[in-house]
Enzyme design. Structure first.
Site, PDB file in Angstrom:
ATOM      1  N   LYS A  36       4.303   7.316  12.081  1.00  0.00           N
ATOM      2  CA  LYS A  36       3.940   6.622  10.842  1.00  0.00           C
ATOM      3  C   LYS A  36       4.820   5.394  10.645  1.00  0.00           C
ATOM      4  O   LYS A  36       6.042   5.482  10.659  1.00  0.00           O
ATOM      5  CB  LYS A  36       4.079   7.545   9.632  1.00  0.00           C
ATOM      6  CG  LYS A  36       3.652   6.889   8.310  1.00  0.00           C
ATOM      7  CD  LYS A  36       3.749   7.859   7.140  1.00  0.00           C
ATOM      8  CE  LYS A  36       5.170   7.996   6.627  1.00  0.00           C
ATOM      9  NZ  LYS A  36       5.653   6.756   5.937  1.00  0.00           N
ATOM     10  N   ASP A  63       0.900   3.110   7.320  1.00  0.00           N
ATOM     11  CA  ASP A  63       1.012   3.605   5.942  1.00  0.00           C
ATOM     12  C   ASP A  63       1.433   2.469   5.007  1.00  0.00           C
ATOM     13  O   ASP A  63       2.557   2.423   4.522  1.00  0.00           O
ATOM     14  CB  ASP A  63       2.028   4.746   5.907  1.00  0.00           C
ATOM     15  CG  ASP A  63       2.225   5.337   4.521  1.00  0.00           C
ATOM     16  OD1 ASP A  63       1.272   5.282   3.716  1.00  0.00           O
ATOM     17  OD2 ASP A  63       3.331   5.835   4.237  1.00  0.00           O
ATOM     18  N   LEU A  64       0.492   1.543   4.742  1.00  0.00           N
ATOM     19  CA  LEU A  64       0.793   0.400   3.877  1.00  0.00           C
ATOM     20  C   LEU A  64       0.126   0.505   2.511  1.00  0.00           C
ATOM     21  O   LEU A  64       0.370  -0.325   1.638  1.00  0.00           O
ATOM     22  CB  LEU A  64       0.385  -0.908   4.574  1.00  0.00           C
ATOM     23  CG  LEU A  64       1.104  -1.197   5.901  1.00  0.00           C
ATOM     24  CD1 LEU A  64       0.683  -2.566   6.441  1.00  0.00           C
ATOM     25  CD2 LEU A  64       2.614  -1.133   5.740  1.00  0.00           C
ATOM     26  N   LYS A  65      -0.731   1.498   2.340  1.00  0.00           N
ATOM     27  CA  LYS A  65      -1.329   1.779   1.027  1.00  0.00           C
ATOM     28  C   LYS A  65      -1.895   0.518   0.372  1.00  0.00           C
ATOM     29  O   LYS A  65      -1.521   0.147  -0.739  1.00  0.00           O
ATOM     30  CB  LYS A  65      -0.300   2.439   0.098  1.00  0.00           C
ATOM     31  CG  LYS A  65       0.317   3.718   0.641  1.00  0.00           C
ATOM     32  CD  LYS A  65       1.332   4.296  -0.346  1.00  0.00           C
ATOM     33  CE  LYS A  65       1.975   5.559   0.171  1.00  0.00           C
ATOM     34  NZ  LYS A  65       2.943   5.289   1.277  1.00  0.00           N
ATOM     35  N   PHE A  66      -2.853  -0.106   1.043  1.00  0.00           N
ATOM     36  CA  PHE A  66      -3.446  -1.329   0.511  1.00  0.00           C
ATOM     37  C   PHE A  66      -4.023  -1.097  -0.884  1.00  0.00           C
ATOM     38  O   PHE A  66      -4.729  -0.118  -1.126  1.00  0.00           O
ATOM     39  CB  PHE A  66      -4.552  -1.834   1.442  1.00  0.00           C
ATOM     40  CG  PHE A  66      -4.082  -2.189   2.824  1.00  0.00           C
ATOM     41  CD1 PHE A  66      -2.937  -2.942   3.020  1.00  0.00           C
ATOM     42  CD2 PHE A  66      -4.795  -1.773   3.933  1.00  0.00           C
ATOM     43  CE1 PHE A  66      -2.505  -3.279   4.294  1.00  0.00           C
ATOM     44  CE2 PHE A  66      -4.379  -2.104   5.218  1.00  0.00           C
ATOM     45  CZ  PHE A  66      -3.232  -2.860   5.397  1.00  0.00           C
ATOM     46  N   PRO A  70     -11.043  -6.202  -3.804  1.00  0.00           N
ATOM     47  CA  PRO A  70     -11.803  -5.671  -2.667  1.00  0.00           C
ATOM     48  C   PRO A  70     -11.832  -6.570  -1.441  1.00  0.00           C
ATOM     49  O   PRO A  70     -11.687  -6.088  -0.310  1.00  0.00           O
ATOM     50  CB  PRO A  70     -13.203  -5.466  -3.258  1.00  0.00           C
ATOM     51  CG  PRO A  70     -12.938  -5.150  -4.702  1.00  0.00           C
ATOM     52  CD  PRO A  70     -11.786  -6.047  -5.080  1.00  0.00           C
ATOM     53  N   ASN A  71     -12.013  -7.871  -1.625  1.00  0.00           N
ATOM     54  CA  ASN A  71     -12.101  -8.774  -0.478  1.00  0.00           C
ATOM     55  C   ASN A  71     -10.804  -8.800   0.320  1.00  0.00           C
ATOM     56  O   ASN A  71     -10.810  -8.787   1.555  1.00  0.00           O
ATOM     57  CB  ASN A  71     -12.449 -10.183  -0.955  1.00  0.00           C
ATOM     58  CG  ASN A  71     -12.650 -11.144   0.200  1.00  0.00           C
ATOM     59  OD1 ASN A  71     -13.508 -10.927   1.061  1.00  0.00           O
ATOM     60  ND2 ASN A  71     -11.861 -12.215   0.216  1.00  0.00           N
ATOM     61  N   THR A  72      -9.679  -8.813  -0.380  1.00  0.00           N
ATOM     62  CA  THR A  72      -8.381  -8.838   0.293  1.00  0.00           C
ATOM     63  C   THR A  72      -8.143  -7.555   1.079  1.00  0.00           C
ATOM     64  O   THR A  72      -7.664  -7.585   2.220  1.00  0.00           O
ATOM     65  CB  THR A  72      -7.258  -9.045  -0.732  1.00  0.00           C
ATOM     66  OG1 THR A  72      -7.428 -10.318  -1.361  1.00  0.00           O
ATOM     67  CG2 THR A  72      -5.887  -8.992  -0.079  1.00  0.00           C
ATOM     68  N   THR A 127       3.470  12.080  -3.623  1.00  0.00           N
ATOM     69  CA  THR A 127       4.154  13.370  -3.740  1.00  0.00           C
ATOM     70  C   THR A 127       5.429  13.284  -4.566  1.00  0.00           C
ATOM     71  O   THR A 127       5.946  14.306  -5.013  1.00  0.00           O
ATOM     72  CB  THR A 127       4.499  13.938  -2.349  1.00  0.00           C
ATOM     73  OG1 THR A 127       5.276  12.979  -1.627  1.00  0.00           O
ATOM     74  CG2 THR A 127       3.238  14.260  -1.567  1.00  0.00           C
TER      75      THR A 127
END
Length: 244
Positions: A36, A63-66, A70-72, A127
């Site tokens: 990860k 694991d960058l949690k965009f 929406p377009n980006t 978590t």
């Protein structure tokens, strides 16, 4: 079962340099299934760290949690695909349109090719978050209600699975069914400290609850014998798979 269990173990490369990351990849390749790469390492090293892991024959969970318009997020999803990662994630709290746009971008990118697309995952509730944390940001619903709600939203938007605490795995399975991947951090073997995780289980408990992949970092990295710690975790996972 050991081989199957090993594929389900994700080692969190929570390190400060590319050199350190490569040292861990060399040490643990073949001992874990996926590495990860999170925000710290990616910000420090950029896409090169993903390429390094793949050059060593490793799989990558980006694991960058965009979480953006929406377009980006859709464009970021395409770049993750270009890197050849095994899985990556977006924040489910970004909403249906954002998640659906990312899922469509992945489908279109792989439409004409034979490569297997990465798993696109939605992050439910971190978590480290408690109900008090949720209340601070104006969410009055309990964690056990929010997590399956976000999981259903992610599935409806076309995602392949979610990232969630093992404590909510059963709720997600009941809400979303078996054919939906669940990746669980917050896993701590009995020989490790809990650190800053709030909703945790042992590896065996998480697999028994229905988790598909387990993310483990400090219990392996902080061990005097990291390879041995990884093997102990894999063995516990394998035992749970056999019982299941």
């Amino acid at each position: 079962m050991l081989v199957e269990a090993r594929k389900k173990l994700i080692f969190a490369l929570d390190v400060e340099s590319g050199a350190s990351a490569e040292e861990w990849v060399r040490r643990l390749r073949g001992k874990v299934g996926v590495f990860k790469v999170g925000k710290q390492l990616f910000t420090r090293c950029g896409p090169d760290v993903v390429r390094m892991i793949r050059d060593h024959g490793g799989e990558v969970f980006l694991d960058l949690k965009f979480h953006d318009i929406p377009n980006t997020v859709a464009k970021a999803a395409i770049e993750a695909c270009r890197l050849g990662v095994r899985m990556f994630n977006v924040h489910a709290l970004g909403g249906r349109a954002m998640m659906a746009g990312a899922a469509e971008a992945v489908r279109e990118y792989f439409a004409a090719g034979e490569d297997v697309p990465p798993l696109l995952l939605g992050v439910t509730i971190l978590t480290s978050s408690s109900e008090e944390t949720l209340r601070e940001v104006g969410v009055d619903r309990p964690v056990e209600e929010m997590v399956p709600r976000l999981a259903c939203l992610a599935k409806g938007a076309g995602l392949d699975g979610v990232v969630a605490s093992p404590r909510e795995v059963g709720l997600i399975r009941r809400a979303c069914g078996r054919d939906f991947a669940i990746v669980t951090p917050g896993v701590r073997p009995s020989f490790a400290e809990t650190n800053d995780q709030q909703r945790i289980m042992t590896p065996g408990e998480a697999i028994a609850a229905g988790s598909d992949f387990l993310v483990v970092g400090r219990p392996i990295a902080a061990s005097e014998d990291p390879v041995g710690a990884a093997q102990r975790i894999v063995e516990e996972m394998a035992a749970a798979l056999e019982e299941g």
